[in-house]
Design a protein around this motif. Structure first.
Motif, mmCIF file in Angstrom:
data_model
loop_
_atom_site.group_PDB
_atom_site.id
_atom_site.type_symbol
_atom_site.label_atom_id
_atom_site.label_comp_id
_atom_site.label_asym_id
_atom_site.label_seq_id
_atom_site.Cartn_x
_atom_site.Cartn_y
_atom_site.Cartn_z
ATOM 1 N N ARG A 1 -31.916 13.867 17.034
ATOM 2 C CA ARG A 1 -31.369 13.464 15.733
ATOM 3 C C ARG A 1 -31.208 11.963 15.620
ATOM 4 O O ARG A 1 -30.697 11.459 14.646
ATOM 5 N N ARG A 2 -31.648 11.249 16.632
ATOM 6 C CA ARG A 2 -31.425 9.811 16.614
ATOM 7 C C ARG A 2 -32.315 9.122 15.565
ATOM 8 O O ARG A 2 -33.352 9.625 15.179
ATOM 9 N N GLN A 3 -31.885 7.977 15.119
ATOM 10 C CA GLN A 3 -32.637 7.164 14.164
ATOM 11 C C GLN A 3 -33.176 5.945 14.886
ATOM 12 O O GLN A 3 -32.686 5.579 15.934
ATOM 13 N N GLY A 4 -34.138 5.290 14.279
ATOM 14 C CA GLY A 4 -34.584 4.028 14.850
ATOM 15 C C GLY A 4 -36.087 3.990 14.986
ATOM 16 O O GLY A 4 -36.733 5.025 15.132
ATOM 17 N N PRO A 5 -36.665 2.793 14.945
ATOM 18 C CA PRO A 5 -38.123 2.657 14.940
ATOM 19 C C PRO A 5 -38.796 2.908 16.281
ATOM 20 O O PRO A 5 -39.975 3.231 16.319
ATOM 21 N N THR A 6 -38.058 2.760 17.384
ATOM 22 C CA THR A 6 -38.679 3.006 18.680
ATOM 23 C C THR A 6 -37.878 4.073 19.419
ATOM 24 O O THR A 6 -36.652 4.103 19.332
ATOM 25 N N GLY B 1 -29.166 9.250 28.403
ATOM 26 C CA GLY B 1 -27.926 8.842 27.745
ATOM 27 C C GLY B 1 -27.940 9.233 26.270
ATOM 28 O O GLY B 1 -26.944 9.730 25.735
ATOM 29 N N ALA B 2 -29.105 9.040 25.624
ATOM 30 C CA ALA B 2 -29.229 9.411 24.206
ATOM 31 C C ALA B 2 -29.101 10.925 24.043
ATOM 32 O O ALA B 2 -28.448 11.412 23.117
ATOM 33 N N ARG B 3 -29.687 11.682 24.971
ATOM 34 C CA ARG B 3 -29.617 13.145 24.861
ATOM 35 C C ARG B 3 -28.199 13.645 25.114
ATOM 36 O O ARG B 3 -27.742 14.587 24.484
ATOM 37 N N MET B 4 -27.504 13.001 26.041
ATOM 38 C CA MET B 4 -26.099 13.393 26.279
ATOM 39 C C MET B 4 -25.265 13.109 25.034
ATOM 40 O O MET B 4 -24.407 13.911 24.656
ATOM 41 N N ALA B 5 -25.536 11.964 24.398
ATOM 42 C CA ALA B 5 -24.796 11.619 23.183
ATOM 43 C C ALA B 5 -25.049 12.655 22.091
ATOM 44 O O ALA B 5 -24.118 13.113 21.421
ATOM 45 N N GLU B 6 -26.307 13.059 21.938
ATOM 46 C CA GLU B 6 -26.625 14.079 20.929
ATOM 47 C C GLU B 6 -25.919 15.399 21.235
ATOM 48 O O GLU B 6 -25.441 16.090 20.331
#
Ligand code: 5AD
Ligand code: SF4
Length: 444
Positions: A144-149, A23-28
């Motif tokens: 390109r996502r942000q975040g600690p995990t 889902g994160a990769r699709m968003a990117e």
């Protein structure tokens, strides 16, 4: 029919962590096309339903979501894409049943989403459930996502063919991503602020590949390489199969500082007859011996599991055997499910499907025991000093929530921000979370 390119999108992921990653990769990917993410499906021009097929009614949930999107009153209906494992399993059946669906894209084809969106924007319908030989990963934009995990898929698919499971059909054969692609992605995640990376795979500990020098490595080699990555603080991996749990990986739990003391190692059942019928290729005694070796290497390791109750033909005595193995292992946490016949899997054809009421009763008994063990595990950390990686804001002012090395949620009052590792003393323990008091602030 949609006849314009969407400007905004929303990805809704169901199911496992790999779906969260996808889902994160699709968003990117969509962001790289100039679209922007919105938090609610109700406001988006394009809604991607990233579906799960592992247990019952997953597909039904998708159709009711689609129904809700079509009835969306104020903004007209959005472009609708069905992605993930239901898309793979049902394919063309989806638009037959729900003609409002514009795009059907399987888990190995979502790098083609931009073309499919363009097709849909021209009023067409796009369907792609291929499992191309070339990897989708090579065609995705950089992280390109942000975040600690962060999640990082290193391995996909499954060749084990447990008789209850759809994964070999929806995710395809076991494939390991290349060493350098993984290291590069990990570096990009750390550059974007990741302090913890969870390596993902349906059989993550079956990962194998050649390192930069051409040497064959396993998951332990990957963990050792990531251990040397400056800025990364924690490494986790999930899900492991007992048969791929080799000495190297066990040793890594004793030797690799950043590798967290947590192991999700599903056993599914405590009955050898049921395990054979499940085609699990391990026995209760080989599993218990394995747990012993893991604990010898890392005595404080938190063991997590998955269980299925009511597999076809499961007798009372066989269910009791599952309670017995749970008692023998002592789990820190676990997931347990009622058996759900999956279309196309061998177990769905087996005689003696267990009645629903009996499954309910067994599940309740199993969960009561697992909850007891989880509470006991949490209580055993009372008074301990340990590190917590702060992940998100809590409900109270000044409260943040993070994770202990053993993957427990820890609430605390702190002046440190999200993404920091803080030293805490565990001051209270409940069934689902702990409270900590900060003992010292780390520079992170
Ligand atoms: N029914 C119930 N549970 C299942 N799982 C996988 N397939 C099924 C099924 N058909 C469970 C297993 C697996 C977890 C991800 O989901 O316990 O480890
Ligand atoms: Fe669900 Fe399995 Fe697909 Fe993950 S891989 S989304 S658990 S069916």
């Amino acid at each position: 029919m949609i006849e314009r390119l969407p400007k905004t999108f929303h990805v809704k992921s169901f199911g496992c962590q790999m779906n969260v990653y996808d889902g994160a990769r699709m968003a990117e990917l969509l962001e790289a096309q100039g679209m922007s993410a919105v938090a609610e499906g109700g406001e988006a021009d394009l809604v991607v339903l990233n579906t799960c097929h592992i247990r019952e009614k997953a597909a039904e949930k998708v159709y009711s979501d689609i129904g809700r999107l079509i009835r969306r009153d104020d903004r007209g209906r959005p472009m609708i894409a069905v992605a993930g494992c239901v898309a793979q399993a049902e394919g063309a059946e989806i638009p037959r049943r729900a003609p409002a669906v514009d795009i059907v894209v399987g888990p190995q084809a979502y790098h083609r989403l931009p073309e499919m969106v363009a097709t849909a924007a021209r009023g067409g319908r796009a369907l792609d459930t291929d499992m191309p030989v070339e990897s989708k990963f090579g065609s995705l934009p950089a992280r390109r996502r942000q975040g600690p995990t962060a999640f990082l898929t290193v391995q996909e698919g499954c060749d084990k063919f447990c008789t209850y499971c759809v994964v070999p059909y929806t995710r395809g054969a076991e494939v390991s991503r290349h060493w350098s692609a993984i290291i590069d992605e990990a570096k990009a995640l750390v550059d974007n602020g990741a302090k913890e990376i969870t390596l993902l795979g349906q059989n993550v500990n079956a990962w194998t590949g050649e390192d930069d020098t051409g040497r064959t490595q396993g998951l332990d080699g990957l963990a050792r390489a990531l251990d040397r990555l400056p800025g990364l603080e924690r490494i986790r991996y999930t899900t492991s199969h007992p048969n791929d749990m080799n000495d190297g990986l066990i040793r890594a739990h004793a030797e690799v500082a950043k590798l967290m003391p947590f192991l999700h190692l599903p056993v599914q059942s405590g009955s050898d007859r049921v395990l054979r019928a499940m085609n699990r290729s391990h026995t209760t005694s080989s599993y218990l011996a394995l747990i012993e070796r893991v604990r010898a290497a890392r005595p404080d390791i938190a063991i997590s599991g998955d269980f299925i109750v009511g597999f076809p033909g499961e007798t009372d005595a066989e269910f009791e055997a599952t309670l017995n193995i749970v008692a023998a292992v002592n789990y820190a946490q676990a997931y347990s499910f009622k058996y759900s016949p999956r279309p196309g899997t061998p177990a769905a054809q087996m005689d003696e499907q267990v009645p629903a009421a009996l499954m309910d009763e067994r599940l309740q008994r199993l969960q009561a025991l697992l909850n007891e063990q989880q509470l006991a595990f949490n209580r055993a950390t009372l008074g301990r000093r340990t590190s917590v990686l702060l992940e998100r804001a809590g409900k109270k002012p000044g409260q943040l929530i993070g994770k202990s090395p053993w993957l427990q949620s820890v609430h605390l009052q702190t002046g440190s921000g999200i993404g920091h590792l803080v030293e805490v003393e565990i001051v209270s323990a409940g069934p689902n979370s702990l409270a900590g008091a900060e003992t010292m602030r780390n520079a992170a």
